[in-house]
Design an enzyme around this catalytic site. Sequence first.
Site, PDB file in Angstrom:
ATOM      1  N   HIS A   1      -8.237 -21.591  52.732  1.00  0.00           N
ATOM      2  CA  HIS A   1      -7.954 -23.167  52.984  1.00  0.00           C
ATOM      3  C   HIS A   1      -6.698 -22.989  52.287  1.00  0.00           C
ATOM      4  O   HIS A   1      -6.521 -22.396  51.158  1.00  0.00           O
ATOM      5  CB  HIS A   1      -8.593 -24.013  53.022  1.00  0.00           C
ATOM      6  CG  HIS A   1      -9.729 -24.000  54.175  1.00  0.00           C
ATOM      7  ND1 HIS A   1      -9.355 -24.373  55.443  1.00  0.00           N
ATOM      8  CD2 HIS A   1     -11.138 -23.909  54.064  1.00  0.00           C
ATOM      9  CE1 HIS A   1     -10.524 -24.243  56.184  1.00  0.00           C
ATOM     10  NE2 HIS A   1     -11.602 -23.969  55.562  1.00  0.00           N
TER      11      HIS A   1
ATOM     12  N   GLU B   1      -7.753 -28.496  61.964  1.00  0.00           N
ATOM     13  CA  GLU B   1      -6.371 -28.735  62.506  1.00  0.00           C
ATOM     14  C   GLU B   1      -5.528 -29.437  61.735  1.00  0.00           C
ATOM     15  O   GLU B   1      -4.324 -29.293  61.740  1.00  0.00           O
ATOM     16  CB  GLU B   1      -6.842 -29.496  64.009  1.00  0.00           C
ATOM     17  CG  GLU B   1      -5.642 -29.766  64.629  1.00  0.00           C
ATOM     18  CD  GLU B   1      -5.929 -30.609  66.076  1.00  0.00           C
ATOM     19  OE1 GLU B   1      -5.101 -30.739  66.831  1.00  0.00           O
ATOM     20  OE2 GLU B   1      -7.167 -31.124  66.068  1.00  0.00           O
TER      21      GLU B   1
END
Length: 491
Positions: free
Chosen positions: A223, A296
Amino acid sequence: MERNLPSPCVVILVGPGAAGKSSWAAERFQADLIVSSDRLRALVGAGEDDLAASADAFRLLEEVVRQRVGRRLTTVIDTLGLDGERRRGWLALAKEHGLPCVAVAFDTPAAECRRRNRERVKRIPADVLTNQLKTWTAVKKELPQEGYDEILTPGAIRVVPEAFVGADLAARRQEEAPTGLKFGLQLSSYTHKGGRKTTGEWIRQLATRAEAAGFDSVYVMDHFRQIPQVGRAWDDFLESWTTLGYLAACTERVRIGTLVTGITYRNVAHLGKIAATLDVLSGGRAVCGLGLAWFEAEHKAYGWDFPSVSNRYAVLEDALQLLPALWGPGNKPFHGKVLDVPDTTCYPRPLQEPLPILVGGSGERTLKLAARYADAANVFGDATNVRQKAELLQQQAKVFDRPPITLTQLSTTLVGKDHQDVTEKVDRLRPRNQDPARYAASVNAGTIQDQIGRFRELAEAGAGEVMLSLPDLDDDLTPLDTFAEVISAFR
């Protein structure tokens, strides 16, 4: 042998006065879990022996029990428990809210109860105790007919997260007939007391300590900002593949990889080059994790497109075929459903043949892709869920005429040396407004023996490797040393 009860549950103590109920409960349960008629009598009256306050105390007890059970909190009811109507009411309340309910029967000999009563500063009147003993003789015959999940004797009992209810027996199986299991450490947070200036040194120490503890692998999340399940968006968070390159230089033995790389974050051919480079520089220790990508908000923050689920599945399936082509010899073109790479030149090729691909995700469609193209699949959940996913994975592997695919499992794991250590860690780490029992369940908080049993059950369910995130890793790296004792049980 210690008996584990699932959290949350209702525990009803039943027995005559001076049978040892309150002392037993105080030794085995946190004070906040115990609802005591004596203590409530002291609260609404002049003291625990203020019999005039008994009716008010029991009305308050009923309300406290109703509120606690309604909130699904473990509740230990410390009264004589000789009133059948009250007992059955508590049992019905537990069933109404889906909580297991056990009775603990204190069948202490009458002579012993009388002896203990004589030693009390404030004794139960002799005739009152005699009546309680007579009532108990009848009650202990009634208990088996009342419908409790179990009727226990007052031995060693603990209330533990559901994952550890069968841990004692499983740990014994591991001791008597050991099975092997691989262990991976997942780095899910880079927040530590030293701050970013010492982050490099902190990671180096963490990695070398994990290797020394016996971990087989070290994984990082892919991430670009911290995910909400772990922390805040502005917490320090390192780019995954850069971090893996650093880990390659800090370690000698452990495999290193992403858990897992979001398929939307990088050009897939470029990802293949990155993974091949890591494999060469690490001496053949790279693992390429792949996943559908779900965050998202992260895509929007970085200005990336967030394709539909079906489009992401199409990219993932193409990637599972493209990457092995990149890592193989030659430069043949690849034309997939959505990916088109005219020239698959990638030298140096990885040292591993093949470089393992791990697919993250528990959905049936994801597992089918893993069974068809990958070397491993990573899932969440308890032993029951792992067993179901393992069966599906291997069934699909047979459909595609492939050998068994390794199933791995990821969980947050809080380990303590003993029950007191676990309790202290839960109290220190849990969010202020979160019930300790719920937090303990969310991080699988248990002792070394608890964890040995849990991981034995996962191995029996079909897991070949377990990955864990330790929530108490900061500047203190001793949790790695504690977990080393779990790992050693599987060697």
